[in-house]
Design an enzyme around this catalytic site. Structure first.
Site, PDB file in Angstrom:
ATOM      1  CG  HIS A   1      -2.114  -0.887   1.079  1.00 25.20           C
ATOM      2  ND1 HIS A   1      -2.024  -2.264   1.071  1.00 25.20           N
ATOM      3  CD2 HIS A   1      -3.447  -0.602   0.939  1.00 25.20           C
ATOM      4  CE1 HIS A   1      -3.229  -2.784   0.936  1.00 25.20           C
ATOM      5  NE2 HIS A   1      -4.112  -1.806   0.848  1.00 25.20           N
TER       6      HIS A   1
ATOM      7  CG  HIS B   1       3.022  -3.294   6.290  1.00 25.79           C
ATOM      8  ND1 HIS B   1       3.662  -4.296   5.595  1.00 25.79           N
ATOM      9  CD2 HIS B   1       1.873  -3.035   5.609  1.00 25.79           C
ATOM     10  CE1 HIS B   1       2.938  -4.632   4.542  1.00 25.79           C
ATOM     11  NE2 HIS B   1       1.844  -3.890   4.538  1.00 25.79           N
TER      12      HIS B   1
END
Length: 214
Positions: free
Chosen positions: A115, A184
């Site tokens: 992303h 993440h």
């Protein structure tokens, strides 16, 4: 991710500690619904169909250089991120939000943040294409494809500047949200940002329809 050297193991441990600290600190201030909305806004399954739709819209002809770079760049990003994840195979944080569902096998890996690469690819490409986008707005307005009232005072340059700032703001918030949501680690996002900017330069310079028709 295989930690081969003491220095690398130390770096990974520090990254994990910083990431969990940032997640714990900021997650309570951001509604999960907002973080998930940002996630959807940067999803390939959302951005790629929009790009295709724009290519077949009346806006396409003057914006073709930008849209073709965007289309090929999104495909490049998908391939590069998938390959990198398959090579490094770093597991996601153990506190990752439970709403995640992997579309393909490599989605379960964390490095780099796809992303983050995608949003900064889009932001860097928009910035590099600012002059072309401004020219396209002028052409669209002259041809009646863009109502005069949409651009007050005919200041297309100012409109493009605002768009560039807005896209970079979206990119920064979305990339940060990957840590806040627990998807993440910090270094995953940092690597994604750097990779996305590089992809933007590559797409702007080499990935346009006319480059393949020479």
């Amino acid at each position: 991710m295989v930690a081969g050297t003491p220095l690398l193991r130390r770096l990974i441990a520090v990254d994990a500690a910083i990431s969990q600290f940032l997640h714990t600190l900021f997650h309570p201030f951001f509604p999960t619904a907002l973080l998930l909305l940002l996630e959807i806004s940067a999803d390939f399954r959302f951005s790629f169909p929009i790009c295709l739709a724009l290519l077949f819209s009346p806006l396409s002809p003057p914006l073709l250089p930008f849209l073709s770079s965007l289309l090929f760049g999104l495909l490049l990003d998908l391939a590069v991120v998938g390959l990198t994840k398959a090579i490094f195979r770093r597991q996601r944080p153990h506190y990752n939000h439970s709403s995640m569902s992997a579309v393909v096998a490599v989605d379960k890996f964390s490095f780099p943040s796809g992303h983050s690469t995608r949003v900064f690819f889009v932001a860097s490409l928009v910035s590099l294409s600012a002059v072309a986008i401004e020219a396209a707005l002028l052409e669209l307005k002259a041809g009646g494809g863009l109502p005069e009232r949409w651009i007050v005072g005919g200041d297309e340059g100012r409109v493009v500047e605002i768009v560039v700032i807005g896209v970079f703001a979206w990119a920064g918030i979305t990339a940060s949200s990957r840590v806040f949501l627990g998807r993440h680690f910090f270094l995953d996002v940092l690597a994604g940002v750097c990779l996305g900017i590089l992809e933007g330069f590559v797409a702007f310079r080499f990935l346009r329809f006319e480059d393949f028709l020479r």
